[in-house]
Design a protein around this motif. Sequence first.
Motif, mmCIF file in Angstrom:
data_model
loop_
_atom_site.group_PDB
_atom_site.id
_atom_site.type_symbol
_atom_site.label_atom_id
_atom_site.label_comp_id
_atom_site.label_asym_id
_atom_site.label_seq_id
_atom_site.Cartn_x
_atom_site.Cartn_y
_atom_site.Cartn_z
ATOM 1 N N ALA A 165 28.700 10.873 32.488
ATOM 2 C CA ALA A 165 29.699 11.667 31.761
ATOM 3 C C ALA A 165 29.304 11.818 30.297
ATOM 4 C CB ALA A 165 31.071 11.006 31.876
ATOM 5 N N LEU A 166 28.786 10.745 29.701
ATOM 6 C CA LEU A 166 28.335 10.803 28.309
ATOM 7 C C LEU A 166 27.180 11.782 28.151
ATOM 8 C CD1 LEU A 166 28.721 9.517 25.477
ATOM 9 C CD2 LEU A 166 27.047 7.781 26.153
ATOM 10 N N HIS A 167 26.248 11.742 29.096
ATOM 11 C CA HIS A 167 25.127 12.696 29.079
ATOM 12 C C HIS A 167 25.636 14.132 29.204
ATOM 13 C CE1 HIS A 167 22.804 9.082 29.703
ATOM 14 N NE2 HIS A 167 21.670 9.748 29.732
ATOM 15 N N SER A 168 26.594 14.335 30.099
ATOM 16 C CA SER A 168 27.120 15.688 30.327
ATOM 17 C C SER A 168 27.837 16.220 29.097
ATOM 18 C CB SER A 168 28.075 15.670 31.526
ATOM 19 O OG SER A 168 27.403 15.279 32.694
ATOM 20 N N VAL A 169 28.656 15.380 28.473
ATOM 21 C CA VAL A 169 29.367 15.796 27.257
ATOM 22 C C VAL A 169 28.375 16.168 26.163
ATOM 23 C CG1 VAL A 169 30.839 14.962 25.381
ATOM 24 C CG2 VAL A 169 31.464 14.516 27.753
ATOM 25 N N SER A 170 27.298 15.401 26.047
ATOM 26 C CA SER A 170 26.271 15.692 25.034
ATOM 27 C C SER A 170 25.636 17.055 25.273
ATOM 28 C CB SER A 170 25.205 14.596 25.057
ATOM 29 O OG SER A 170 24.164 14.888 24.147
ATOM 30 N N ALA A 171 25.326 17.362 26.540
ATOM 31 C CA ALA A 171 24.709 18.655 26.857
ATOM 32 C C ALA A 171 25.680 19.807 26.635
ATOM 33 C CB ALA A 171 24.221 18.644 28.309
ATOM 34 N N ILE A 172 26.947 19.625 27.024
ATOM 35 C CA ILE A 172 27.946 20.686 26.839
ATOM 36 C C ILE A 172 28.195 20.932 25.348
ATOM 37 C CG2 ILE A 172 30.378 21.262 27.179
ATOM 38 C CD1 ILE A 172 30.207 19.758 29.864
ATOM 39 N N ALA A 173 28.267 19.860 24.566
ATOM 40 C CA ALA A 173 28.560 20.000 23.133
ATOM 41 C C ALA A 173 27.444 20.708 22.383
ATOM 42 C CB ALA A 173 28.806 18.620 22.525
ATOM 43 N N GLY A 207 24.858 22.519 23.910
ATOM 44 C CA GLY A 207 24.396 23.740 24.575
ATOM 45 C C GLY A 207 22.917 23.715 24.896
ATOM 46 N N GLU A 208 22.240 22.593 24.658
ATOM 47 C CA GLU A 208 20.810 22.463 24.956
ATOM 48 C C GLU A 208 20.612 21.543 26.151
ATOM 49 O OE1 GLU A 208 18.366 22.964 20.831
ATOM 50 O OE2 GLU A 208 19.158 20.973 21.285
ATOM 51 N N GLY A 209 19.656 21.902 27.002
ATOM 52 C CA GLY A 209 19.379 21.088 28.167
ATOM 53 C C GLY A 209 18.870 19.698 27.801
ATOM 54 N N ARG A 210 18.019 19.627 26.790
ATOM 55 C CA ARG A 210 17.443 18.327 26.427
ATOM 56 C C ARG A 210 18.497 17.361 25.893
ATOM 57 N NH1 ARG A 210 14.183 19.172 20.677
ATOM 58 N NH2 ARG A 210 15.963 19.962 19.476
ATOM 59 N N ALA A 211 19.616 17.902 25.399
ATOM 60 C CA ALA A 211 20.673 17.035 24.860
ATOM 61 C C ALA A 211 21.302 16.161 25.948
ATOM 62 C CB ALA A 211 21.747 17.878 24.188
ATOM 63 N N PHE A 212 21.064 16.511 27.210
ATOM 64 C CA PHE A 212 21.540 15.669 28.307
ATOM 65 C C PHE A 212 20.944 14.267 28.181
ATOM 66 C CE2 PHE A 212 21.409 14.134 32.735
ATOM 67 C CZ PHE A 212 22.721 14.357 33.126
ATOM 68 N N TYR A 213 19.757 14.171 27.578
ATOM 69 C CA TYR A 213 19.071 12.876 27.459
ATOM 70 C C TYR A 213 19.196 12.262 26.066
ATOM 71 C CZ TYR A 213 17.249 13.967 32.016
ATOM 72 O OH TYR A 213 17.157 14.255 33.355
ATOM 73 N N PHE A 214 19.952 12.905 25.189
ATOM 74 C CA PHE A 214 20.144 12.326 23.858
ATOM 75 C C PHE A 214 20.829 10.953 23.918
ATOM 76 C CE2 PHE A 214 22.528 11.823 19.857
ATOM 77 C CZ PHE A 214 21.452 11.811 18.965
ATOM 78 N N PRO A 215 21.884 10.778 24.734
ATOM 79 C CA PRO A 215 22.493 9.443 24.829
ATOM 80 C C PRO A 215 21.513 8.375 25.297
ATOM 81 C CG PRO A 215 23.980 11.079 25.731
ATOM 82 C CD PRO A 215 22.671 11.769 25.502
#
Length: 236
Positions: free
Chosen positions: A82-90, A92-100
């Motif tokens: 869920a944290l990964h998903s929120v990061s990607a939605i916020a 708008g970048e695909g790579r942000a899914f892995y920011f957490p």
Amino acid sequence: MTETGTDKAHNPFPGPPRRAADVVRHIVDALAAPAAFLMVESGNGAAWGAIVALVVALAVGAIRRYRGDSPAVVMLSTSIVALHSVSAIASGEGRAFYFPELVINVAGLVACAVSLLIGRPLTEAVCRKAGIEPSRTAGDPAVRRRHVRLTAGWVVLWVSHLVPLGYLYAANSLVGLTLVSALFSKPSLLAMAGFTVVVVRRAVRRDLYATGAALDHDVVTVTPEGRPAPCGKDPS
């Protein structure tokens, strides 16, 4: 006459709680959400990929709960997705899914490194809190040295994650991030956690047996009259 709890007292750690098949199953479960994100994101964008990944994570969590996994474990794994998903939605970048995941690795590295610098290895505190390292070993120099080595191993692990993840994140390689996360980061994290538990349990069991042997050697048998029992042979 042997008392009921004797076996537990002398062998409180019967062994690893999971078989190899269980470990593989958990790894496969962990891959489901990132794989779904990667497939959906390529055609429908990061937001839809994140939503589908979260739905898959919830479905996997329900299956794991049905199999008997603890609510805490299921909640933790689902919350991470869920944290990964929120990061990607916020973002708008695909790579942000892995920011957490980058943040978690940085936090782990800092926590382990700082604990070594102040002379209080993190693995000792965590294992003691979890009941794996008994409180009676507090202050034992051998125990402290063992946990220094284990915590240093965790430092190496966090660095080995951060180098490829950081490079791939900067290069905006979503496929690379998914592969490294799924095939290296998560399995190595699980393996290191298992290794830490096994090392500590074996050391505690060995110390427990050594202490028991020493205590048995010092036992003095007395007769009903209160006099020491005769020895068969003078040890001197």
